[in-house]
Design a protein around this motif. Structure first.
Motif, PDB file in Angstrom:
ATOM      1  N   GLU A  90     -54.693   8.243 -80.817  1.00  0.00           N
ATOM      2  CA  GLU A  90     -53.947   7.523 -79.789  1.00  0.00           C
ATOM      3  C   GLU A  90     -54.641   7.661 -78.428  1.00  0.00           C
ATOM      4  N   ALA A  91     -55.141   8.858 -78.135  1.00  0.00           N
ATOM      5  CA  ALA A  91     -55.831   9.099 -76.867  1.00  0.00           C
ATOM      6  C   ALA A  91     -57.138   8.300 -76.770  1.00  0.00           C
ATOM      7  N   ALA A  92     -57.713   7.952 -77.919  1.00  0.00           N
ATOM      8  CA  ALA A  92     -58.948   7.158 -77.913  1.00  0.00           C
ATOM      9  C   ALA A  92     -58.693   5.750 -77.385  1.00  0.00           C
ATOM     10  N   GLY A  93     -57.438   5.328 -77.401  1.00  0.00           N
ATOM     11  CA  GLY A  93     -57.093   4.013 -76.876  1.00  0.00           C
ATOM     12  C   GLY A  93     -57.358   2.903 -77.876  1.00  0.00           C
ATOM     13  N   VAL A  94     -57.795   1.795 -77.347  1.00  0.00           N
ATOM     14  CA  VAL A  94     -58.007   0.591 -78.143  1.00  0.00           C
ATOM     15  C   VAL A  94     -59.475   0.200 -78.045  1.00  0.00           C
ATOM     16  N   PRO A  95     -60.110  -0.072 -79.177  1.00  0.00           N
ATOM     17  CA  PRO A  95     -61.515  -0.487 -79.098  1.00  0.00           C
ATOM     18  C   PRO A  95     -61.626  -1.903 -78.524  1.00  0.00           C
ATOM     19  N   ASP A  96     -62.688  -2.127 -77.778  1.00  0.00           N
ATOM     20  CA  ASP A  96     -62.919  -3.430 -77.165  1.00  0.00           C
ATOM     21  C   ASP A  96     -63.632  -4.336 -78.171  1.00  0.00           C
ATOM     22  N   VAL A  97     -62.859  -4.765 -79.176  1.00  0.00           N
ATOM     23  CA  VAL A  97     -63.336  -5.690 -80.207  1.00  0.00           C
ATOM     24  C   VAL A  97     -62.200  -6.665 -80.513  1.00  0.00           C
ATOM     25  N   ASP A  98     -62.514  -7.728 -81.212  1.00  0.00           N
ATOM     26  CA  ASP A  98     -61.464  -8.635 -81.650  1.00  0.00           C
ATOM     27  C   ASP A  98     -60.453  -7.857 -82.479  1.00  0.00           C
ATOM     28  N   ASP A  99     -59.180  -8.083 -82.236  1.00  0.00           N
ATOM     29  CA  ASP A  99     -58.089  -7.392 -82.934  1.00  0.00           C
ATOM     30  C   ASP A  99     -58.136  -5.875 -82.749  1.00  0.00           C
ATOM     31  N   GLY A 100     -58.677  -5.427 -81.613  1.00  0.00           N
ATOM     32  CA  GLY A 100     -58.773  -3.990 -81.349  1.00  0.00           C
ATOM     33  C   GLY A 100     -57.420  -3.293 -81.396  1.00  0.00           C
ATOM     34  N   GLU A 101     -56.406  -3.948 -80.852  1.00  0.00           N
ATOM     35  CA  GLU A 101     -55.056  -3.370 -80.863  1.00  0.00           C
ATOM     36  C   GLU A 101     -54.570  -3.190 -82.303  1.00  0.00           C
ATOM     37  N   LYS A 102     -54.829  -4.176 -83.136  1.00  0.00           N
ATOM     38  CA  LYS A 102     -54.416  -4.118 -84.538  1.00  0.00           C
ATOM     39  C   LYS A 102     -55.143  -2.980 -85.270  1.00  0.00           C
ATOM     40  N   VAL A 103     -56.418  -2.823 -85.000  1.00  0.00           N
ATOM     41  CA  VAL A 103     -57.207  -1.754 -85.622  1.00  0.00           C
ATOM     42  C   VAL A 103     -56.664  -0.390 -85.205  1.00  0.00           C
ATOM     43  N   ALA A 104     -56.469  -0.207 -83.901  1.00  0.00           N
ATOM     44  CA  ALA A 104     -55.965   1.073 -83.397  1.00  0.00           C
ATOM     45  C   ALA A 104     -54.588   1.370 -83.979  1.00  0.00           C
ATOM     46  N   GLN A 105     -53.730   0.366 -84.027  1.00  0.00           N
ATOM     47  CA  GLN A 105     -52.382   0.559 -84.592  1.00  0.00           C
ATOM     48  C   GLN A 105     -52.456   0.912 -86.071  1.00  0.00           C
ATOM     49  N   GLY A 106     -53.400   0.327 -86.793  1.00  0.00           N
ATOM     50  CA  GLY A 106     -53.563   0.653 -88.211  1.00  0.00           C
ATOM     51  C   GLY A 106     -53.859   2.130 -88.412  1.00  0.00           C
ATOM     52  N   LYS A 153     -49.787   5.640-100.179  1.00  0.00           N
ATOM     53  CA  LYS A 153     -49.262   4.435 -99.524  1.00  0.00           C
ATOM     54  C   LYS A 153     -49.747   4.305 -98.093  1.00  0.00           C
ATOM     55  N   THR A 154     -50.053   5.426 -97.453  1.00  0.00           N
ATOM     56  CA  THR A 154     -50.429   5.391 -96.039  1.00  0.00           C
ATOM     57  C   THR A 154     -51.934   5.312 -95.824  1.00  0.00           C
ATOM     58  N   ALA A 155     -52.697   5.328 -96.893  1.00  0.00           N
ATOM     59  CA  ALA A 155     -54.150   5.349 -96.761  1.00  0.00           C
ATOM     60  C   ALA A 155     -54.655   4.135 -95.992  1.00  0.00           C
ATOM     61  N   LEU A 156     -55.575   4.382 -95.090  1.00  0.00           N
ATOM     62  CA  LEU A 156     -56.192   3.321 -94.306  1.00  0.00           C
ATOM     63  C   LEU A 156     -57.562   3.040 -94.908  1.00  0.00           C
ATOM     64  N   ASP A 157     -57.780   1.818 -95.318  1.00  0.00           N
ATOM     65  CA  ASP A 157     -59.058   1.418 -95.883  1.00  0.00           C
ATOM     66  C   ASP A 157     -59.953   0.927 -94.761  1.00  0.00           C
ATOM     67  N   THR A 158     -60.846   1.794 -94.292  1.00  0.00           N
ATOM     68  CA  THR A 158     -61.714   1.413 -93.180  1.00  0.00           C
ATOM     69  C   THR A 158     -62.765   0.390 -93.607  1.00  0.00           C
TER      70      THR A 158
END
Length: 177
Positions: A90-106, A153-158
């Motif tokens: 969370e402290a890393a914030g949001v990456p400056d990429v398309d859909d960055g907010e979605k990635v960070a939230q994931g 169920k919570t696994a994030l597929d990077t």
């Protein structure tokens, strides 16, 4: 001819544009990936250590009371480690990429789910009666089976990251290796 007032307005507008640009963008993909991996590295190590201890505990000859205390301590440690990792991401914030907010939230949703799965396992272990060993160890099996299911169920597929920039950053930054 530029008047002092025009120069002042121009300076204010320039400052405002620079401020808004700085606020609008997130971390570069490399910086974000580095900070995320710095948060996840200790978490992975701790979870691996705690998982190994839990497996030892499951196969060790011990009293139900001792097993309950040890498993509760292990699940609490995993829950706390997961929350620490979540807070770091969370402290890393949001990456400056398309859909960055979605990635960070994931990432945050995944780590919150892991934390909650360990918390549920902790509560499950704490609720078990230790007076009958057979029933206790059956209960432990159920708690661990539920934990495994909820964890999966919570696994994030990077690998499904849509950002080529982030995929490259995760492959390149030393903290992610």
């Amino acid at each position: 001819m530029r008047t002092p007032r025009m120069v002042s307005c121009t300076a204010v507008l320039t400052s405002l544009v620079l401020f808004l640009a700085a606020c609008g963008g997130g971390a570069t993909p490399q910086v974000w990936a580095s900070e995320v991996c710095q948060a996840l590295g200790p978490w992975r190590t701790e979870i691996s250590t705690l998982t190994a201890r839990a497996q030892q505990q499951m196969s060790a000859e011990t009293t139900p009371t001792a097993a309950k205390e040890n498993l509760a301590r292990l699940f609490e440690g995993a829950k706390d480690a997961s929350e620490t990792a979540r807070a770091g991401v969370e402290a890393a914030g949001v990456p400056d990429v398309d859909d960055g907010e979605k990635v960070a939230q994931g990432f945050l949703i995944s780590l919150s789910g892991v934390r909650d799965a360990y918390d549920k396992a902790l509560q499950g272990i704490q609720a078990l009666d230790t007076s009958q060993a057979g029933a206790f160890y059956s209960g432990v099996e159920q708690v661990v089976t539920t934990l495994d299911s909820e964890y999966d169920k919570t696994a994030l597929d990077t690998s499904s990251l849509q950002s080529e920039e982030l995929r490259e950053a995760f492959d390149q930054v030393p903290e992610c290796r």
